[in-house]
Design an enzyme around this catalytic site. Sequence first.
Site, short mmCIF file in Angstrom:
data_model
loop_
_atom_site.label_atom_id
_atom_site.label_comp_id
_atom_site.label_asym_id
_atom_site.label_seq_id
_atom_site.Cartn_x
_atom_site.Cartn_y
_atom_site.Cartn_z
CG HIS A 1 17.47 6.90 -2.72
ND1 HIS A 1 17.74 6.22 -1.51
CD2 HIS A 1 16.82 8.06 -2.17
CE1 HIS A 1 16.90 7.03 -0.73
NE2 HIS A 1 16.43 8.00 -1.01
CD GLU A 2 16.87 11.40 -4.22
OE1 GLU A 2 15.65 11.63 -4.08
OE2 GLU A 2 17.52 11.27 -3.11
CG HIS B 1 12.13 9.55 -2.73
ND1 HIS B 1 11.27 8.74 -1.80
CD2 HIS B 1 13.21 9.60 -2.33
CE1 HIS B 1 12.06 8.46 -0.89
NE2 HIS B 1 13.43 9.05 -1.24
#
Length: 433
Positions: free
Chosen positions: A24-25, A28
């Site tokens: 997920h990170e 980003h």
Amino acid sequence: MTILWTVLGILIFAVGLLFSIAWHELGHLSTAKFFGVRVPQYMVGFGPTLWSRRKGETEYGIKAIPFGGYIRMIGMFPPGADGKVEARSTSPWRSMIEDARSAAFEELQPGDETRLFYTRKPWKRVIVMFAGPFMNLILAVALFMGVMMTIGVKTQTTTVETVQPCVIQQSEKRTDCRPGDPVSPAQAAGLKPGDKIVAFDGHPVTEWTDLSQRIRDKIGKTTITVERDGKQLDLTATLIENKVAKKDENGQIVDGYTTAGYLGFGALSVDQPLSFGESVNRMGDMVEAGVQSVVDLPSKIPDLWDAAFNGAERKADSPVGIVGAARISGEIFGLDLPMENMIGLAVYVLAGVNLSLFLFNMLPLLPLDGGHIAGALWEAARRNLARLLKRPDPGPFDVAKLMPLAYVVASVFICFTLLVLVADIVNPVRLSG
């Protein structure tokens, strides 16, 4: 040995969860760097740092509490109206705003003026904030469809696995026959385990959903054609009304009971691999069900409270948290199933967590990713409207002003998470028993 398998299941889930957070990170991080935003930190977990290493301008690390992660981007919020980064106030709400604004600039270095997150165009900020949840969606789809197309999904067939000897209303939640219970129509007709039903009331049937619906719609005498020992055989059964589980328009079992036709047998379930198209359709249904689950979360709170503190039954569709999901994963590896089935179920649990992370993070509320996306979209809308009306550019939307609301939302989420945690510990959702 069962305990060891259970522990193994929990450990596998923990590793999968950490990977999901890091994945997920990474969404980003990669998009932020692509658009030139400086990212000082990439962390998996919260709390004390267990391990970290700096590579280039970014510190990569793992923290002690594996319940989330974050990347730190320079300039998440714009300066205040006076152009200052920090302006102290005696107002607690104002302090929240300025503390958030100050944190966004605390690692500002010479040359960072052109690398601030808030200076990027709204569509770029939307991509950066959407990339994290989107990575979870990609992982969820890959895991779900991978299992569907290889191991397959449990599919009921028209083959008889068990024959109910007597008539029992499903709402009674018992399986033993008692004196006075009438003989079931299936037993009276001579239906046997292993029989494959090929026709019902003169209509050929090949799928369980079709056969099940025809049984429910029929009351009275009918002919059932079965294949037994390589030969076709016509049996005569008299179906009766009985209270059975309710189904939705897709044929899925839902809460509640209804009166319908009753034959009295259990269908054999097999693992049936799906085609790519079938998997896509099933995936769409799962996303739709996931959205509905998020919408229904507030209505689940009373049942969760009763399950956690009043000893009420924990419903099968009750929300579960990380602890509950880990417990389910451990229970899966304690089941008497072939290894491939245990792996498939464990992958389903991890895929479900990733789908939930995507849907949850897309809520248009701060501090979730969806809140930042909503802020960027609002900024784009008002800037375009000002341009259309030939008015001065209103400038960047100050998301920091919503931080008091973000603290309220975070408090609600924390309370809900704690409630689910208590329920998962004292009254967990179980796969069996």
